[in-house]
Design a protein around this motif. Structure first.
Motif: not given
Length: 1020
Positions: A307-323
């Motif tokens: 398959x052809x996959x989308x590309x992510x260029x940023x990171x996964x910060x900050x992390x929140x597991x709820x409001x």
């Protein structure tokens, strides 16, 4: 068919609620039931009982310890299971490292340690193909880049922001290609990345560990507990629903969790039954197929989908597991441990380098057996996502510090051996581990001594040396015997008992009249708020009482201060210089009597300056007012002060409180520690300083050395008072009039820079619930703002949380003290005692033009992380060997490395073998003023002075496979096809580095003997 890949696994924290040893041996089960040695025993037995079963294991810190305790027969059984692919290693690092508070060099080191154990023990059978970070609290882009360069085919994550995950499930983007670098040519830093559906736990009601309470599978239809039909129906529903969020006809289920499988038979018996019963439904038309699998097998099936996959260029910060639940507090939690880890990384690199330069003489020398292994393992343990992150229990943090301290000892012996061999002098070398507290007995008690300054960088450095001394006048001579300009600076004591407290509050007085305020001393350190059950809300409290503060004023008595010797040392690349210090027989000049010191109001133009920088202070408040870069003709009004946020204990919006993980201020606006600072001005020929005292627990020295192009802010914070029942999160804030348009910039694990924007995420429309905590990001080495013309950069000496909450403003959280746990498992509030209460650190501030700032802050960050190591020795000492000619200056390089090239690793790899890493430390197009972003070529032939390279092999980043034979699964991103250039031939005379490229080599070497060595000593 929908293929459900069951991944049997255990997640074993290398320290968290219990210490590493307590977890391994199963001690202190009253804290948490966990015993890793029994998990591995049980899993091996369960795998042998049924040939279809499979299991994955991750943490090599535990596995290597278990392995070394097994019999040869058991080891052979395990080798067979690994060869069959039934016991599979994933990730393969010594630990599963944190991604927010770690430096990239330490990440590479710990991965190298774990992967080398697997390679040495199992060969290619044990080589992991998949990176597996299921528990770290957010994910950095640099981590993806490093994993790609290590040769991994893919990367699986457990925790991502709850809003991000919801969007990804809806848009079928739970799996994509992560582009880990803007400089490295794709696909060099591209890494297929998948988000697991249930973090790393089993689906609800399907946990069959001894720690779980779910019902087992009962197959006997005659039993009143028979539940197969219900269970199979439920499983098919779960699998079908889960599969709808992924693009292929394959989905993965993690069957395990924290410290599970101590009785592996429970898990495997029920999984065997589940697989049998679910697959039996295919005869009735079911299209669900269940199998024992592994992340590598699952990834292989995704790759076959083509398959052809989308590309992510940023990171996964900050992390929140709820409001209201942002995991941004751990960016700063336990700052003393974070600094100790960073210092230990520095010391380990020095240890590794000197072992490489001196060869066997470093490990077996006159001071005993030296060894870097213990510190290497301790540093690897510290990279764990509950270690340097500061999210473990206090007794575990103490154990982490113990491991580091024990690792320093054998390295100090190694350094002593190496320095004796390389200098030709047998001296009693001493290491001052408490210089940050101005404690160093060898310099304070000796009338004369040597100062050995070792520079771990590939370029010459000029380093200002500061050593605590006794009173007197000192003569300092360089390696050639020439007198060096030196000063003795009187440093105010940090002991609040030696200062005079002053009460500070604002009084409102009518015209031509008076107001009478009542003052009462309470029976405690700080004024208390009314008891919580009777107190009005904090916002109302300010209308009932006057804000006040006790300010500690430094004593003017020079007897209460500690003198420090100051001189500038010039140290060659990858080498040392030895300076001699002698106390002269005369008294130290006295400070002017107190009555002659000008009052602060008389400093109408209060400033410190050198040839490059002028920093001006407000004479009324004592705060920094303005920075001028005289060389670049830049002027910027800058106000800097300390503030604190009230740590939330929960409110009507959410019960969430601030804790070791979570940052949640009760109010968006922080309170000033003080609106002014008591100041003391120090000016000598070498340094100018403004000593600021903000309160009994917060002070700072703003310092400017001669020849220095940056301002140094050395802050001391703690013990943070919490007697008013408010937890506090302390920040240092810089305010300017710069128009920054909501943008600011932070580094990623000390390497590439990412642009941040307030209340914004690049890949989804953010619903912001915490305007302060939700805009905090990890700062490993630097943060900056710019307006298109000027750039204000602040470098840190450890990882901290930082942000720009208003245009023109920067803030860094320096310390936290909290009264409540944040309900994320650690089970205790962040109330450090002892050495963690008072923290001293440094911020380096640069003002530069945007087009030239990158060169300055990158090179300065390199010097800050790998600062010169100072070793002391008595003035007299014997020759190392009768024929050895003592030398006082030495370089391990025949020629300096170019400014854009960093020697990331030089370490012993085996008999007559060294590990060598060179990196290009600039990004593409980053530096235009000096062209430091251009590709650069290095000649390794005869580069080093103590050994010759006889053979060179290039490897992947973690040195566990030759680069020429390494292969990775290739993925098709939706940005278009990526070229796959063939690896270039290896020519030691022409090693070319592209921007941000790291090249790793295993070198066979021949060390030069002592007679030959003397020909290569550095000549000044």
């Amino acid at each position: 068919m929908l293929n459900v890949h069951l991944v049997a696994h255990t997640h074993d924290d290398v320290g968290w609620l219990k210490t590493v040893d307590q977890y391994f041996y199963g001690v202190k089960n009253s804290i948490q039931h966990a015993g890793v040695q029994y998990i591995l025993d049980s899993v091996i037995s369960a795998l042998l009982a049924e040939p279809t079963r499979r299991f994955i294991y991750v943490e090599i810190a535990f596995f290597s310890r278990w392995w070394n305790q097994q019999t040869n027969a058991t080891q052979e059984i395990v080798r067979k299971l690994v060869h069959q692919g039934r016991l599979e290693f994933v990730n393969g690092g010594w630990v599963m490292n944190d991604e927010a508070t770690t430096h990239y060099g330490a990440i590479v080191d710990q991965m190298t340690l774990g992967l080398r154990f697997l390679e040495d023990t199992f060969g290619t059978d044990g080589r992991p193909r998949v990176a597996w970070h299921i528990d770290p609290f957010g994910h950095s882009r640099e981590q993806a880049s490093l994993f790609a360069q290590m040769g991994f085919d893919g990367f699986f994550l457990g925790r991502i922001d709850y809003q991000d995950k919801q969007l990804r499930e809806d848009s079928l983007e739970m799996e994509q290609v992560w582009r880990g670098s803007t400089s490295l040519e794709p696909p060099a830093a591209d890494l297929f990345t998948g988000i697991l559906p249930n973090m790393y736990n089993p689906p609800q009601n399907l946990c069959w560990d001894m720690l779980c309470g779910d019902n087992p599978v009962v197959e006997d239809p005659r039993s009143p507990e028979y539940n197969v039909k219900t269970l199979v129906t439920y499983f098919l529903k779960v699998a079908t629903n889960q599969g709808q969020h992924y693009r292929t006809n394959h989905t993965v289920m993690t069957m395990g969790s924290d410290f599970q499988y101590e009785n592996a038979n429970l898990w495997f018996e029920n999984l065997d039954k589940l697989i049998r019963q679910v697959n039996a439904q295919q005869a009735n038309g079911s299209r669900v197929h269940v199998l024992y699998s592994s992340p590598a097998c699952y990834l292989w099936e995704l790759h076959k989908a083509n398959l052809t996959w989308s590309v992510k260029k940023d990171d996964f910060f900050p992390y929140a597991d709820g409001p209201h639940m942002f995991w941004t507090g751990f960016f700063t939690s336990r700052p003393a441990l974070k600094r100790y880890e960073r210092l230990s990384y520095n010391f380990l690199q020095v240890c590794n380098q000197l072992e490489a330069l001196a060869g066997r003489e470093a490990t077996l020398g006159p001071y005993g057996r030296g060894d870097s292994a213990l510190l290497n393992e301790a540093m690897a343990v510290l990279q764990h996502h509950d270690a340097v992150s500061g999210t473990a229990k206090q007794h575990v943090v103490n154990d982490y510090a113990r491991q580091l301290a024990e690792g320093w000892g054998p390295c100090e012996v190694l350094l002593s051996n190496a320095l004796a061999w390389l200098s030709g002098s047998k001296l009693a070398f001493s290491f001052c581990r408490e210089l940050n507290m101005s404690i160093c007995p060898p310099s304070q008690k000796s009338a004369s001594f040597h100062v050995v300054v070792y520079n771990p960088l590939g370029r010459k450095v000029d380093q200002m040396v500061r050593l605590p001394v006794s009173k007197g006048v000192f003569l300092v001579k360089d390696p050639n015997g020439k007198t060096v300009l030196s000063d003795v600076v009187v440093v105010p004591s940090s002991d609040p008992q030696e200062h005079s407290p002053e009460l500070l509050f604002s009084a409102s007085v009518p015209a031509l009249g008076f107001s009478i305020y009542s003052v009462t001393r309470m029976n405690q350190m700080m004024p208390q708020a009314p008891p919580p059950n009777s107190a009005p809300h904090k916002s109302q409290y300010r209308s009932l009482a006057i804000e006040n503060e006790v300010v500690v004023v430094p004593s003017s008595d020079p007897q209460e201060h500690s003198p420090e010797l100051l001189f500038s040392a010039s140290v060659p690349a990858l080498g040392f210089s030895i300076y001699s210090v002698t106390r002269m027989n005369q008294m130290m000049p006295q400070a002017p009597p107190p009555n002659s010191a000008p009052h602060k109001s008389q400093y109408r133009s209060l400033a410190i300056e050198n040839e490059y920088i002028r920093a001006t202070f407000d004479p009324d408040t004592g705060l920094l007012k303005e920075i001028r870069n005289k060389d670049k003709k830049l002027l910027l009004p800058v106000s800097q002060a300390f503030f604190w946020y009230i740590a939330s204990a929960g409110d009507d919006k959410s019960r969430q409180s601030s804790g070791a993980y979570i940052f949640r201020p009760e109010e968006q606006k922080p309170f000033p520690v003080s609106r002014w600072a008591q100041i003391r001005l120090v000016k000598t020929a070498l340094v100018q300083e403004v000593h600021q005292s903000f309160s009994a627990w917060c002070s700072q020295v703003v310092r400017l050395y001669q020849g220095q192009r940056h301002l140094e802010l050395e802050w001391t914070v703690g013990p943070i008072p919490v007697g008013d029942a408010w937890g506090k999160e302390v920040i240092s804030r810089f305010d300017t009039p710069m128009k920054t348009n909501e943008y600011f910039y932070t580094d990623s694990n000390g390497r590439e820079i990412l642009r941040r924007r307030r209340n914004y995420r690049p890949t989804w429309a953010l619903k912001q619930t915490e305007p302060v905590a939700g805009n905090y990001y990890p700062v490993n080495t630097r943060i900056y703002i710019e307006d298109g013309r000027m750039q204000l950069t602040v470098l840190t000496d450890r990882s901290q949380g930082g942000s720009s909450l208003t245009d023109g403003s920067l803030e860094l959280m320096v310390h936290r003290k909290l009264l409540k746990d944040d309900d994320r498992g650690v089970g205790e509030p962040l109330l450090e005692k002892g050495s963690g209460e008072v923290v001293r650190g440094r911020h380096l501030v640069l003002l530069d033009r945007v087009d030239s700032a990158a060169a300055e802050h990158r090179l300065l960050a390199e010097r800050e992380v790998l600062a010169p190591q100072v070793v002391l020795a008595p003035a007299d000492g014997a020759r190392y060997r009768p024929r050895a000619t003592p030398i006082k200056q030495f370089s391990g390089l025949r020629r300096e490395l170019p400014p854009s090239v960093h020697l990331l690793t030089l370490a012993r790899w085996g008999p007559d073998m060294l590990l060598l890493r060179l990196e290009h430390q600039f990004t593409a197009g980053e530096d235009s003023s000096r062209n430091l972003s251009a590709p650069v070529t290095v000649d390794l032939r005869d580069l080093f002075s103590t050994f010759a390279i006889t053979h060179l092999q290039e490897t992947t980043l973690a040195a566990n496979q030759p680069r020429a034979s390494a292969s990775r699964l290739q993925w098709t991103p939706n940005t278009g096809p990526t070229p796959h250039p063939a690896p270039s031939t290896l020519d030691p005379s022409s090693i070319t580095l592209q921007p941000m490229e790291i090249r790793t080599f295993v070198a066979s070497v021949q060390w030069k003997d002592s007679k030959t060595r003397s020909r290569f000593r550095f000549s000044s």
